[in-house]
Write an enzyme that holds these catalytic residues in place. Sequence first.
Site, PDB file in Angstrom:
ATOM      1  N   GLU A 198      43.210  42.638  55.745  1.00  0.00           N
ATOM      2  CA  GLU A 198      42.068  43.238  55.071  1.00  0.00           C
ATOM      3  C   GLU A 198      42.120  43.840  55.648  1.00  0.00           C
ATOM      4  O   GLU A 198      41.482  44.968  56.278  1.00  0.00           O
ATOM      5  CB  GLU A 198      41.181  42.218  54.961  1.00  0.00           C
ATOM      6  CG  GLU A 198      40.487  43.197  53.372  1.00  0.00           C
ATOM      7  CD  GLU A 198      38.783  42.322  52.989  1.00  0.00           C
ATOM      8  OE1 GLU A 198      39.103  40.834  52.971  1.00  0.00           O
ATOM      9  OE2 GLU A 198      37.700  43.049  52.705  1.00  0.00           O
TER      10      GLU A 198
ATOM     11  N   GLU B 168      38.904  47.944  59.842  1.00  0.00           N
ATOM     12  CA  GLU B 168      37.452  48.732  58.730  1.00  0.00           C
ATOM     13  C   GLU B 168      37.430  49.881  60.310  1.00  0.00           C
ATOM     14  O   GLU B 168      36.778  49.989  60.969  1.00  0.00           O
ATOM     15  CB  GLU B 168      36.628  48.224  58.942  1.00  0.00           C
ATOM     16  CG  GLU B 168      35.161  48.970  58.374  1.00  0.00           C
ATOM     17  CD  GLU B 168      35.605  49.514  56.842  1.00  0.00           C
ATOM     18  OE1 GLU B 168      36.201  49.401  56.327  1.00  0.00           O
ATOM     19  OE2 GLU B 168      35.461  51.220  57.246  1.00  0.00           O
TER      20      GLU B 168
ATOM     21  N   ASP C  34      42.570  53.331  61.576  1.00  0.00           N
ATOM     22  CA  ASP C  34      43.630  53.632  60.631  1.00  0.00           C
ATOM     23  C   ASP C  34      44.616  52.374  60.932  1.00  0.00           C
ATOM     24  O   ASP C  34      45.369  52.593  61.945  1.00  0.00           O
ATOM     25  CB  ASP C  34      43.895  54.746  60.746  1.00  0.00           C
ATOM     26  CG  ASP C  34      44.796  55.370  59.556  1.00  0.00           C
ATOM     27  OD1 ASP C  34      45.425  55.156  58.937  1.00  0.00           O
ATOM     28  OD2 ASP C  34      45.611  56.731  59.660  1.00  0.00           O
TER      29      ASP C  34
ATOM     30  N   ASP D   2      39.174  53.098  49.181  1.00  0.00           N
ATOM     31  CA  ASP D   2      38.770  55.090  48.644  1.00  0.00           C
ATOM     32  C   ASP D   2      39.190  55.734  47.406  1.00  0.00           C
ATOM     33  O   ASP D   2      40.972  56.166  47.320  1.00  0.00           O
ATOM     34  CB  ASP D   2      38.206  55.891  49.700  1.00  0.00           C
ATOM     35  CG  ASP D   2      37.680  55.602  50.722  1.00  0.00           C
ATOM     36  OD1 ASP D   2      36.863  54.862  50.478  1.00  0.00           O
ATOM     37  OD2 ASP D   2      38.251  55.239  51.840  1.00  0.00           O
TER      38      ASP D   2
ATOM     39  N   LYS E 125      40.038  62.949  42.379  1.00  0.00           N
ATOM     40  CA  LYS E 125      40.584  64.204  41.563  1.00  0.00           C
ATOM     41  C   LYS E 125      41.472  64.150  41.800  1.00  0.00           C
ATOM     42  O   LYS E 125      42.283  63.520  42.954  1.00  0.00           O
ATOM     43  CB  LYS E 125      39.661  65.157  42.385  1.00  0.00           C
ATOM     44  CG  LYS E 125      37.966  64.956  41.826  1.00  0.00           C
ATOM     45  CD  LYS E 125      38.026  66.676  43.068  1.00  0.00           C
ATOM     46  CE  LYS E 125      36.778  66.218  43.070  1.00  0.00           C
ATOM     47  NZ  LYS E 125      35.453  66.908  43.709  1.00  0.00           N
TER      48      LYS E 125
ATOM     49  N   ASP F 218      38.543  49.683  40.511  1.00  0.00           N
ATOM     50  CA  ASP F 218      37.690  50.287  39.119  1.00  0.00           C
ATOM     51  C   ASP F 218      38.046  51.571  38.378  1.00  0.00           C
ATOM     52  O   ASP F 218      37.328  51.754  37.352  1.00  0.00           O
ATOM     53  CB  ASP F 218      36.548  50.184  39.358  1.00  0.00           C
ATOM     54  CG  ASP F 218      36.290  50.603  40.227  1.00  0.00           C
ATOM     55  OD1 ASP F 218      36.426  51.275  42.046  1.00  0.00           O
ATOM     56  OD2 ASP F 218      34.610  51.268  40.629  1.00  0.00           O
TER      57      ASP F 218
ATOM     58  N   THR G 210      32.875  41.582  45.806  1.00  0.00           N
ATOM     59  CA  THR G 210      32.853  42.510  47.519  1.00  0.00           C
ATOM     60  C   THR G 210      31.723  43.245  46.096  1.00  0.00           C
ATOM     61  O   THR G 210      31.076  43.903  45.793  1.00  0.00           O
ATOM     62  CB  THR G 210      34.024  43.750  47.541  1.00  0.00           C
ATOM     63  OG1 THR G 210      33.772  44.540  46.661  1.00  0.00           O
ATOM     64  CG2 THR G 210      35.237  43.096  47.617  1.00  0.00           C
ATOM     65  N   ARG G 211      31.618  44.043  48.206  1.00  0.00           N
ATOM     66  CA  ARG G 211      29.925  45.590  47.500  1.00  0.00           C
ATOM     67  C   ARG G 211      30.542  46.476  46.487  1.00  0.00           C
ATOM     68  O   ARG G 211      29.113  46.273  45.841  1.00  0.00           O
ATOM     69  CB  ARG G 211      29.279  45.873  49.063  1.00  0.00           C
ATOM     70  CG  ARG G 211      27.779  46.203  48.789  1.00  0.00           C
ATOM     71  CD  ARG G 211      26.977  46.574  50.071  1.00  0.00           C
ATOM     72  NE  ARG G 211      28.455  47.076  51.187  1.00  0.00           N
ATOM     73  CZ  ARG G 211      28.148  47.512  52.231  1.00  0.00           C
ATOM     74  NH1 ARG G 211      26.840  46.757  52.878  1.00  0.00           N
ATOM     75  NH2 ARG G 211      28.636  48.591  52.988  1.00  0.00           N
TER      76      ARG G 211
ATOM     77  N   GLU H  55      32.622  46.816  44.827  1.00  0.00           N
ATOM     78  CA  GLU H  55      32.387  46.327  42.829  1.00  0.00           C
ATOM     79  C   GLU H  55      31.937  46.315  42.648  1.00  0.00           C
ATOM     80  O   GLU H  55      31.264  45.938  40.989  1.00  0.00           O
ATOM     81  CB  GLU H  55      33.082  44.694  42.979  1.00  0.00           C
ATOM     82  CG  GLU H  55      33.698  43.700  41.965  1.00  0.00           C
ATOM     83  CD  GLU H  55      34.007  42.608  41.828  1.00  0.00           C
ATOM     84  OE1 GLU H  55      35.661  42.581  41.274  1.00  0.00           O
ATOM     85  OE2 GLU H  55      33.860  41.785  42.323  1.00  0.00           O
TER      86      GLU H  55
HETATM   87  C1  LIG Z   1      35.666  51.937  48.839  1.00  0.00           C
HETATM   88  S1  LIG Z   1      35.196  51.166  50.258  1.00  0.00           S
HETATM   89  C2  LIG Z   1      35.686  49.206  49.519  1.00  0.00           C
HETATM   90  C3  LIG Z   1      35.265  48.834  50.392  1.00  0.00           C
HETATM   91  C4  LIG Z   1      35.248  47.456  50.342  1.00  0.00           C
HETATM   92  N1  LIG Z   1      36.653  46.661  50.540  1.00  0.00           N
HETATM   93  C5  LIG Z   1      34.893  46.313  49.449  1.00  0.00           C
HETATM   94  O1  LIG Z   1      35.071  46.445  48.726  1.00  0.00           O
HETATM   95  O2  LIG Z   1      33.456  46.837  49.041  1.00  0.00           O
HETATM   96  C6  LIG Z   1      36.920  51.771  51.155  1.00  0.00           C
HETATM   97  C7  LIG Z   1      36.358  51.278  52.854  1.00  0.00           C
HETATM   98  O3  LIG Z   1      38.028  51.377  53.428  1.00  0.00           O
HETATM   99  C8  LIG Z   1      38.098  51.804  54.175  1.00  0.00           C
HETATM  100  N2  LIG Z   1      38.856  52.321  54.549  1.00  0.00           N
HETATM  101  C9  LIG Z   1      39.598  54.261  54.669  1.00  0.00           C
HETATM  102  N3  LIG Z   1      40.927  54.382  54.924  1.00  0.00           N
HETATM  103  C10 LIG Z   1      41.425  53.349  55.479  1.00  0.00           C
HETATM  104  C11 LIG Z   1      42.059  53.601  56.317  1.00  0.00           C
HETATM  105  N4  LIG Z   1      42.999  54.351  56.790  1.00  0.00           N
HETATM  106  N5  LIG Z   1      42.456  51.863  57.074  1.00  0.00           N
HETATM  107  C12 LIG Z   1      41.948  51.480  57.094  1.00  0.00           C
HETATM  108  N6  LIG Z   1      40.902  51.105  56.303  1.00  0.00           N
HETATM  109  C13 LIG Z   1      40.381  52.791  55.936  1.00  0.00           C
HETATM  110  C14 LIG Z   1      36.523  53.047  54.536  1.00  0.00           C
HETATM  111  O4  LIG Z   1      35.740  53.214  55.602  1.00  0.00           O
HETATM  112  C15 LIG Z   1      35.960  52.450  53.079  1.00  0.00           C
HETATM  113  O5  LIG Z   1      34.811  50.870  53.886  1.00  0.00           O
END
Ligand SMILES: C[S@@+](CC[C@H](N)C(=O)[O-])C[C@H]1O[C@@H](n2cnc3c(N)ncnc32)[C@H](O)[C@@H]1O
Length: 233
Positions: free
Chosen positions: A64, A89, A116, A138, A142, A174, A212-213, A215
């Site tokens: 994940e 994460e 990463d 993420d 834009k 979304d 998920t949070r 969502e």
């Molecule tokens: C919008 S949040 C969604 C979190 C969770 N999956 C949820 O649905 O609540 C996106 C997550 O991806 C992580 N993230 C962003 N770029 C990443 C990368 N290159 N590798 C691993 N995680 C990453 C961010 O730190 C963030 O916690």
Amino acid sequence: MTDAERRSRASEAFFGRRKGKPLRERQAQHLQTVLPVLKVDLSAPAPADITTLYDFPPNRMRLEIGFGGGEHLIHRAQETPDTAFIGVEPFVNSMAKLIGSIEETGARNIRLYDDDATVLLDWLPAASIDQIDLLYPDPWPKKKHWKRRFVSKVNLDRFARVLKPGGLFCFASDIDTYVNWTLMHCGSHPAFVWTAENAVDWLTPFAGWPGTRYEAKAKREGRKSAYLTFRRL
Ligand SMILES: C[S@@+](CC[C@H](N)C(=O)[O-])C[C@H]1O[C@@H](n2cnc3c(N)ncnc32)[C@H](O)[C@@H]1O
């Protein structure tokens, strides 16, 4: 992959935040004591059999990426104790929260990586993973930032390499433009096929979906989600 190839890849960098509010004492302690034990060690070459990272013989391997609060990951880990998970994460506060849940539940089938995901993907052995979950990545809404999105040709190449034939890539978002973006990228990638069988498939959450949070926030703000499953050929 050579260093030059690595640098040429737009999606290589991690663009998110790494730190938020100061951690509570217990969380800081977890990061110091539990994370080193559960963290996948990329300083050594990956074992040929990735399941040896666990102290039981798992029957599936699931990855994940960007687990955020970790609600989905901990739910799946408990739902399928015979499956082994790697959770990635880079955001420290989220990592601390998940480790708290691992401690509370006693889950033994999770390993972690706190940077990463592309670096972990390049380390993993080929054809070692049964399923990759990328849930609400993420969105970079834009247009000038679309190239920062995690879904890209180069990252789909990475997914194609580490997924077993028949393995799954599950994506939720979304953000309409990201959903279309992902359909387009996977549609033009020779290793992936969309598994949708009818028109409402992509509106139906994955089986056993706990949400998920992120969502929940999207729902509160009136946005609907799409759930896409692609099979690695
Ligand atoms: C919008 S949040 C969604 C979190 C969770 N999956 C949820 O649905 O609540 C996106 C997550 O991806 C992580 N993230 C962003 N770029 C990443 C990368 N290159 N590798 C691993 N995680 C990453 C961010 O730190 C963030 O916690």
